[in-house]
Design an enzyme around this catalytic site. Sequence first.
Site, PDB file in Angstrom:
ATOM      1  N   GLN A  10      -5.121   1.801  -0.748  1.00 10.51           N
ATOM      2  CA  GLN A  10      -3.929   1.095  -0.295  1.00 10.51           C
ATOM      3  C   GLN A  10      -3.451   1.641   1.049  1.00 10.51           C
ATOM      4  O   GLN A  10      -3.424   2.849   1.263  1.00 10.51           O
ATOM      5  CB  GLN A  10      -2.822   1.249  -1.348  1.00 10.51           C
ATOM      6  CG  GLN A  10      -2.026  -0.002  -1.569  1.00 10.51           C
ATOM      7  CD  GLN A  10      -1.232   0.038  -2.856  1.00 10.51           C
ATOM      8  OE1 GLN A  10      -1.754   0.437  -3.887  1.00 10.51           O
ATOM      9  NE2 GLN A  10       0.004  -0.381  -2.815  1.00 10.51           N
ATOM     10  N   SER A  90      -8.622   6.656  -4.069  1.00 10.71           N
ATOM     11  CA  SER A  90      -7.699   6.040  -5.023  1.00 10.71           C
ATOM     12  C   SER A  90      -8.247   4.688  -5.494  1.00 10.71           C
ATOM     13  O   SER A  90      -9.268   4.638  -6.171  1.00 10.71           O
ATOM     14  CB  SER A  90      -6.311   5.913  -4.392  1.00 10.71           C
ATOM     15  OG  SER A  90      -5.354   5.520  -5.335  1.00 10.71           O
ATOM     16  N   LEU A  91      -7.606   3.586  -5.128  1.00 10.31           N
ATOM     17  CA  LEU A  91      -8.125   2.258  -5.467  1.00 10.31           C
ATOM     18  C   LEU A  91      -9.591   2.112  -5.074  1.00 10.31           C
ATOM     19  O   LEU A  91     -10.388   1.485  -5.783  1.00 10.31           O
ATOM     20  CB  LEU A  91      -7.305   1.184  -4.750  1.00 10.31           C
ATOM     21  CG  LEU A  91      -7.981  -0.191  -4.634  1.00 10.31           C
ATOM     22  CD1 LEU A  91      -7.985  -0.894  -5.966  1.00 10.31           C
ATOM     23  CD2 LEU A  91      -7.344  -1.019  -3.550  1.00 10.31           C
ATOM     24  N   ARG A 115      -4.638  -2.383 -13.409  1.00  2.81           N
ATOM     25  CA  ARG A 115      -4.120  -1.148 -12.804  1.00  2.81           C
ATOM     26  C   ARG A 115      -2.972  -1.448 -11.844  1.00  2.81           C
ATOM     27  O   ARG A 115      -1.931  -0.787 -11.869  1.00  2.81           O
ATOM     28  CB  ARG A 115      -5.258  -0.444 -12.055  1.00  2.81           C
ATOM     29  CG  ARG A 115      -4.864   0.849 -11.325  1.00  2.81           C
ATOM     30  CD  ARG A 115      -6.095   1.368 -10.587  1.00  2.81           C
ATOM     31  NE  ARG A 115      -5.912   2.686 -10.000  1.00  2.81           N
ATOM     32  CZ  ARG A 115      -5.569   2.902  -8.734  1.00  2.81           C
ATOM     33  NH1 ARG A 115      -5.330   1.887  -7.920  1.00  2.81           N
ATOM     34  NH2 ARG A 115      -5.460   4.143  -8.266  1.00  2.81           N
ATOM     35  N   HIS A 200      -0.123   8.560  -8.375  1.00  2.00           N
ATOM     36  CA  HIS A 200      -0.790   9.856  -8.597  1.00  2.00           C
ATOM     37  C   HIS A 200       0.216  10.961  -8.915  1.00  2.00           C
ATOM     38  O   HIS A 200       0.093  12.087  -8.451  1.00  2.00           O
ATOM     39  CB  HIS A 200      -1.656  10.238  -7.390  1.00  2.00           C
ATOM     40  CG  HIS A 200      -2.690   9.215  -7.057  1.00  2.00           C
ATOM     41  ND1 HIS A 200      -3.767   8.955  -7.864  1.00  2.00           N
ATOM     42  CD2 HIS A 200      -2.786   8.357  -6.001  1.00  2.00           C
ATOM     43  CE1 HIS A 200      -4.497   7.986  -7.325  1.00  2.00           C
ATOM     44  NE2 HIS A 200      -3.914   7.605  -6.208  1.00  2.00           N
TER      45      HIS A 200
END
Length: 307
Positions: A10, A90-91, A115, A200
């Site tokens: 992101q 992450s993503l 998610r 996170h």
Amino acid sequence: MKTAFIFPGQGSQKVGMGRDVYKNTEIGKSYLNKADEIMDYDLSSIIFNGPENKLKETRFTQPALFTVSVILGRLLVNRGSKPDFVAGHSLGEFSALTIANSFDFETGLKLVQCRANAMYEAGKTLPGTMGAIIGLSPEKVQSICDDITKNGSVVSPANFNAPGQVVISGDIDAVQLCMSNAKECGAKMTVELNLSGAFHSALMKPARHSLAEILNSIQIRDADFPVFLNVTAQPTTDKSEIKSNLLRQLEHPVLWSETIENMISYGTTRFLEVGPGKVLTGLNRRINKSTLTKPIGTLNKLNLCLA
């Protein structure tokens, strides 16, 4: 020469991304049309036309970035550029695992949709924010966070992005206090990030149930090649390890700097940032100046890379 594909998370999204692969490749058109069906709304219109504020919403950003990144990754592989290793920020870990064939595109997008929605809702249930701290060591940032959490507040490192660049996540007041204390300790700069939740961190706990439910309902396969996981910064092809770490990733920090260093220690000499933007290319320069990283965010860049 070993090549690693790295996939952005992101913050790398951009209105208009992917339009070239949609117009000029069969896989681009096919995947974006499938994405519209799976999401049950016109995701491709949001990607191509925005508005930017809508594309920035977590529930739209994540499926959009995942779809465009996977298209570019599939085009690279289909045209003969197979990675030795993959990782995603992450993503981006979901994009990496799709290219490694731990699950197919449709399954990956359903996971990402779940998610994204769960994280969006968690951000409303337990409001929080994130902030970048530039110019302090990871140990010093951790120490500042620890001092603040003694009073019951939630704030912790969320992304160890590069030497001197740590993103923190938690309660709004705690993050702001942490950034203020970091400046007093000599941080060069602090920036509060415009995100819809404290990703996170422990504030993402409400998202765990929904993601666990869908992870338990799908089949995850062993990866075709090693995937360096966010939570451990270590390579694996094991499906059970992949599954458990996708869940842990919600509340644990992304060890990105360590991941890149470990990929280099395993013999990686070339990185391809597969997806929109150049965020990871910039981080690689800070992590190790000797790395060769090429951003592959457009069809033109992809064609030049393969020429």
